[in-house]
Design a protein around this motif. Structure first.
Motif, PDB file in Angstrom:
ATOM      1  N   LEU A  54     -22.548  48.934 -32.162  1.00  7.88           N
ATOM      2  CA  LEU A  54     -22.860  49.809 -33.297  1.00  7.88           C
ATOM      3  C   LEU A  54     -24.260  49.527 -33.787  1.00  7.88           C
ATOM      4  O   LEU A  54     -24.709  48.382 -33.804  1.00  7.88           O
ATOM      5  N   ASN A  55     -24.936  50.601 -34.187  1.00  4.92           N
ATOM      6  CA  ASN A  55     -26.310  50.471 -34.682  1.00  4.92           C
ATOM      7  C   ASN A  55     -26.418  51.197 -36.028  1.00  4.92           C
ATOM      8  O   ASN A  55     -26.196  52.415 -36.098  1.00  4.92           O
ATOM      9  N   ILE A  56     -26.743  50.418 -37.103  1.00  6.11           N
ATOM     10  CA  ILE A  56     -26.851  51.030 -38.429  1.00  6.11           C
ATOM     11  C   ILE A  56     -28.244  51.645 -38.549  1.00  6.11           C
ATOM     12  O   ILE A  56     -29.242  50.954 -38.305  1.00  6.11           O
ATOM     13  N   ILE A  57     -28.315  52.919 -38.891  1.00 12.16           N
ATOM     14  CA  ILE A  57     -29.621  53.575 -39.074  1.00 12.16           C
ATOM     15  C   ILE A  57     -29.683  54.122 -40.504  1.00 12.16           C
ATOM     16  O   ILE A  57     -28.688  54.050 -41.225  1.00 12.16           O
ATOM     17  N   HIS A  58     -30.872  54.663 -40.886  1.00 10.93           N
ATOM     18  CA  HIS A  58     -30.986  55.180 -42.262  1.00 10.93           C
ATOM     19  C   HIS A  58     -29.971  56.318 -42.461  1.00 10.93           C
ATOM     20  O   HIS A  58     -29.948  57.278 -41.687  1.00 10.93           O
ATOM     21  N   ASN A  59     -29.084  56.158 -43.449  1.00 13.93           N
ATOM     22  CA  ASN A  59     -28.133  57.215 -43.808  1.00 13.93           C
ATOM     23  C   ASN A  59     -27.220  57.631 -42.647  1.00 13.93           C
ATOM     24  O   ASN A  59     -26.761  58.761 -42.558  1.00 13.93           O
ATOM     25  N   GLY A  60     -27.004  56.688 -41.700  1.00 10.65           N
ATOM     26  CA  GLY A  60     -26.175  57.037 -40.542  1.00 10.65           C
ATOM     27  C   GLY A  60     -25.760  55.812 -39.765  1.00 10.65           C
ATOM     28  O   GLY A  60     -26.041  54.671 -40.151  1.00 10.65           O
ATOM     29  N   ILE A  61     -25.070  56.088 -38.638  1.00  9.07           N
ATOM     30  CA  ILE A  61     -24.601  54.983 -37.793  1.00  9.07           C
ATOM     31  C   ILE A  61     -24.397  55.518 -36.375  1.00  9.07           C
ATOM     32  O   ILE A  61     -24.047  56.689 -36.193  1.00  9.07           O
ATOM     33  N   GLU A  62     -24.713  54.669 -35.384  1.00 13.38           N
ATOM     34  CA  GLU A  62     -24.522  55.072 -33.980  1.00 13.38           C
ATOM     35  C   GLU A  62     -23.482  54.152 -33.358  1.00 13.38           C
ATOM     36  O   GLU A  62     -23.404  52.971 -33.719  1.00 13.38           O
ATOM     37  N   LEU A  63     -22.683  54.701 -32.451  1.00 11.83           N
ATOM     38  CA  LEU A  63     -21.681  53.878 -31.746  1.00 11.83           C
ATOM     39  C   LEU A  63     -21.709  54.190 -30.257  1.00 11.83           C
ATOM     40  O   LEU A  63     -21.772  55.364 -29.865  1.00 11.83           O
ATOM     41  N   LYS A  64     -21.695  53.104 -29.449  1.00 11.97           N
ATOM     42  CA  LYS A  64     -21.544  53.255 -27.987  1.00 11.97           C
ATOM     43  C   LYS A  64     -20.242  52.569 -27.603  1.00 11.97           C
ATOM     44  O   LYS A  64     -20.018  51.395 -27.945  1.00 11.97           O
ATOM     45  N   ALA A  65     -19.361  53.328 -26.956  1.00  9.07           N
ATOM     46  CA  ALA A  65     -18.036  52.790 -26.639  1.00  9.07           C
ATOM     47  C   ALA A  65     -18.101  51.915 -25.387  1.00  9.07           C
ATOM     48  O   ALA A  65     -18.916  52.152 -24.498  1.00  9.07           O
ATOM     49  N   PRO A  66     -17.227  50.901 -25.288  1.00 12.82           N
ATOM     50  CA  PRO A  66     -17.130  50.091 -24.069  1.00 12.82           C
ATOM     51  C   PRO A  66     -16.281  50.841 -23.048  1.00 12.82           C
ATOM     52  O   PRO A  66     -15.672  51.861 -23.361  1.00 12.82           O
ATOM     53  N   LYS A  67     -16.235  50.300 -21.836  1.00  9.15           N
ATOM     54  CA  LYS A  67     -15.389  50.934 -20.819  1.00  9.15           C
ATOM     55  C   LYS A  67     -13.924  50.920 -21.273  1.00  9.15           C
ATOM     56  O   LYS A  67     -13.203  51.894 -21.173  1.00  9.15           O
ATOM     57  N   ARG A  68     -13.521  49.760 -21.813  1.00  5.49           N
ATOM     58  CA  ARG A  68     -12.154  49.652 -22.348  1.00  5.49           C
ATOM     59  C   ARG A  68     -12.198  48.751 -23.571  1.00  5.49           C
ATOM     60  O   ARG A  68     -12.861  47.720 -23.577  1.00  5.49           O
ATOM     61  N   LEU A  69     -11.495  49.139 -24.634  1.00  2.37           N
ATOM     62  CA  LEU A  69     -11.472  48.352 -25.877  1.00  2.37           C
ATOM     63  C   LEU A  69     -10.696  47.050 -25.674  1.00  2.37           C
ATOM     64  O   LEU A  69      -9.756  46.992 -24.875  1.00  2.37           O
ATOM     65  N   ARG A  70     -11.106  46.015 -26.420  1.00  4.48           N
ATOM     66  CA  ARG A  70     -10.321  44.774 -26.480  1.00  4.48           C
ATOM     67  C   ARG A  70      -9.359  44.874 -27.662  1.00  4.48           C
ATOM     68  O   ARG A  70      -9.692  45.448 -28.705  1.00  4.48           O
ATOM     69  N   ALA A  71      -8.159  44.310 -27.525  1.00  4.64           N
ATOM     70  CA  ALA A  71      -7.196  44.317 -28.645  1.00  4.64           C
ATOM     71  C   ALA A  71      -7.709  43.402 -29.757  1.00  4.64           C
ATOM     72  O   ALA A  71      -8.194  42.301 -29.496  1.00  4.64           O
ATOM     73  N   VAL A  72      -7.663  43.891 -31.006  1.00  4.28           N
ATOM     74  CA  VAL A  72      -7.976  43.032 -32.169  1.00  4.28           C
ATOM     75  C   VAL A  72      -6.896  43.244 -33.216  1.00  4.28           C
ATOM     76  O   VAL A  72      -6.215  44.282 -33.221  1.00  4.28           O
TER      77      VAL A  72
ATOM     78  N   GLY B  53      -4.836  44.025 -24.044  1.00  5.72           N
ATOM     79  CA  GLY B  53      -4.205  42.954 -24.816  1.00  5.72           C
ATOM     80  C   GLY B  53      -3.230  43.504 -25.857  1.00  5.72           C
ATOM     81  O   GLY B  53      -2.909  44.693 -25.856  1.00  5.72           O
ATOM     82  N   THR B  54      -2.817  42.620 -26.765  1.00  7.25           N
ATOM     83  CA  THR B  54      -1.832  42.997 -27.795  1.00  7.25           C
ATOM     84  C   THR B  54      -2.467  42.876 -29.170  1.00  7.25           C
ATOM     85  O   THR B  54      -3.148  41.881 -29.459  1.00  7.25           O
ATOM     86  N   SER B  55      -2.230  43.893 -30.025  1.00  9.62           N
ATOM     87  CA  SER B  55      -2.842  43.922 -31.365  1.00  9.62           C
ATOM     88  C   SER B  55      -1.746  43.826 -32.425  1.00  9.62           C
ATOM     89  O   SER B  55      -0.698  44.461 -32.310  1.00  9.62           O
ATOM     90  N   ILE B  56      -2.012  43.020 -33.457  1.00 12.92           N
ATOM     91  CA  ILE B  56      -1.070  42.902 -34.584  1.00 12.92           C
ATOM     92  C   ILE B  56      -1.641  43.710 -35.743  1.00 12.92           C
ATOM     93  O   ILE B  56      -2.779  43.460 -36.180  1.00 12.92           O
ATOM     94  N   VAL B  57      -0.882  44.707 -36.210  1.00 17.30           N
ATOM     95  CA  VAL B  57      -1.338  45.560 -37.314  1.00 17.30           C
ATOM     96  C   VAL B  57      -0.418  45.334 -38.512  1.00 17.30           C
ATOM     97  O   VAL B  57       0.799  45.548 -38.416  1.00 17.30           O
TER      98      VAL B  57
END
Ligand code: EPZ
Length: 417
Positions: free
Chosen positions: A273-291, A318-322
């Motif tokens: 993630l990249n915080i920019i003025h009045n905005g934000i950019e996101l680049k997704a990974p190939k596959r998310l890790r469980a958090v 992986g396994t995520s606890i929500v």
């Protein structure tokens, strides 16, 4: 009954403008009652819930006009303190109009909002606070009547940092005699926005954003123009949508400090993630890790993002606890996701989500606002076509959703049966 038909498997690219915050606009619209004059509101999201609030104001005698990119509300002809039962039932958050009516005219009559799709949603903290302000409350067959000769400022300690109760205490005490202090106040950015709006009207409020808010009553409030903050939950929604489906997006009109907990969890899950003025950019990974996540009052992880984040964890490695600490019934989206192949178990307020490699398209049904958008996000991931029914829930809180998704390359169409 309206549905979305979604064709999955497409990465997202491009940029989207985030709309004004629903949960800021609603209490601010209620607050326009207080100046008995003109309020000009900019960046009001064009959604069902704001339209409902304007309808209630009109039922109470206010004039509401949409003029290009602003709404002009004239509350000088307010002629009723009686919130219509059918409209109250339609939208429980209209209970904050009661605080504004009491603040302005020392009187309000409304129905018990009743539970909703995510929990019982009582208003005991609101009523207890009204009593501490010297407001008389009577209840008869589901209608609540509040009235007071005078509202005397007092020190109110909330048992729980309720957003709505904090807003109602502020709205009912800005024109009171003396000083009101709220201890254990909700700290959400929408409370700060309400303070800034009312202070622009001439109120004297300090402390919003902290857990102690002090309101010094004033005699009169003036006409106002105000620009509503961007919607942090909509921003979090589009970040998670991209995180799950892959690709790279830029969101405009984002106050990134309002969604720090979500940003942190997306970084932990492997997003850039990249915080920019009045905005934000996101680049997704190939596959998310469980958090793991646990919802808490602000500045903790927001409950409104729980179902959205839980959804993207259904395909993480992986396994995520929500853990859902705020509402007692906010896991219903998982029943629907199990029809698409999601694997999870629920024990009380804890969901244990075991990431799978793929989801299958299916016919699913929205049961609440945030659970509904979660199904849309899952449908964008699943192979084939997913149909999401009861999307009226989703239209309550997302402005121009399908056009925004299509502008990022998603395939979604509204379908009216
Ligand atoms: C606001 O609801 C938001 N709605 C909710 O967003 C959000 O989830 C919630 O705050 C928490 O952040 C609006 O702002 C319109 P609470 P509110 O009072 O004010 C219990 C969305 O999806 N409680 O902070 O109703 C209550 O049952 C919506 O945009 C009492 O017990 O939330 C809940 O368990 C969903 N007694 C907890 O406190 C009371 O008198 C938090 O409620 C009041 C609340």
């Amino acid at each position: 009954m309206a549905s979305y038909i979604i064709e999955g498997g497409r990465k997202l690219e491009g940029e989207v403008d985030i709309s004004g915050a629903k949960n800021s606009a609603l209490p601010i619209i209620a607050g326009t009652i207080l100046n008995g004059g003109i309020s000009k509101l900019y960046n009001v999201p064009n959604i069902h819930d704001t339209k409902m609030m304007f309808r209630i104001l009109e039922e109470l005698g206010c004039k509401v006009k949409k003029d290009k990119n602003k709404y002009i509300i004239d509350s000088s002809r307010l002629n009723s303190c009686d919130i219509p039962e059918d409209l109250m039932r339609e939208m429980r958050s209209s209970v904050i109009i009661a605080g504004a009516l009491i603040g302005k005219n020392r009187k309000a009559c409304f129905s018990c909002p009743g539970g909703c799709d995510i929990g019982s949603r009582p208003i005991d903290l609101h009523l207890k606070a009204f009593k501490e302000l010297g407001i008389n409350i009577s209840e008869d067959s589901g209608r609540i009547e509040c009235s007071a000769d005078n509202i005397n400022g007092s020190k109110i300690r909330l048992d729980f940092p309720s957003v709505g109760a904090t807003e109602n205490i502020i709205l009912s005490s800005v024109l009171a005699e003396g000083e009101t202090t709220i201890i254990n106040a909700a700290m959400e950015p929408e409370i700060v926005d309400l303070q800034n709006f009312l202070n622009r009207m001439g109120a004297k409020i300090a402390g919003a954003g902290s857990n102690v808010i002090v309101i010094n009553g004033v005699k009169k409030l003036k006409d106002v123009s105000y620009n509503i903050i961007p919607d942090r939950i909509e921003a979090g929604t589009f970040l998670c949508m991209t995180a799950m489906n892959g690709g790279e997006v830029k969101l405009n009109n984002v106050i990134s400090e309002h969604i720090e907990p979500v940003i942190q969890k997306l970084e932990d899950a492997g997003c850039k993630l990249n915080i920019i003025h009045n905005g934000i950019e996101l680049k997704a990974p190939k596959r998310l890790r469980a958090v793991d996540i646990k919802t808490m009052p602000y500045p903790g992880f927001p409950t409104d993002m729980q179902s959205i984040f839980g959804t993207i964890m259904t395909v993480a490695k992986g396994t995520s606890i929500v853990i859902e600490n705020i509402f007692e019934n906010r896991f219903k989206y998982l029943d629907e996701l199990s029809r698409m192949g999601a694997k999870y178990t629920i024990e009380g307020r804890t969901a244990i989500i075991k990431g799978v490699r793929k989801l299958n398209s299916a016919n699913v049904r929205a049961k609440d606002l945030r659970g509904g958008i979660s199904l849309v996000i899952a449908g964008m991931y699943a192979n084939g076509k997913t149909k999401v029914d009861n999307i009226e829930y989703i239209l309550r809180g997302y402005d121009n959703l399908d056009n925004k998704i299509r502008s990022l390359g998603g395939r979604i169409h509204l379908y009216n049966e």
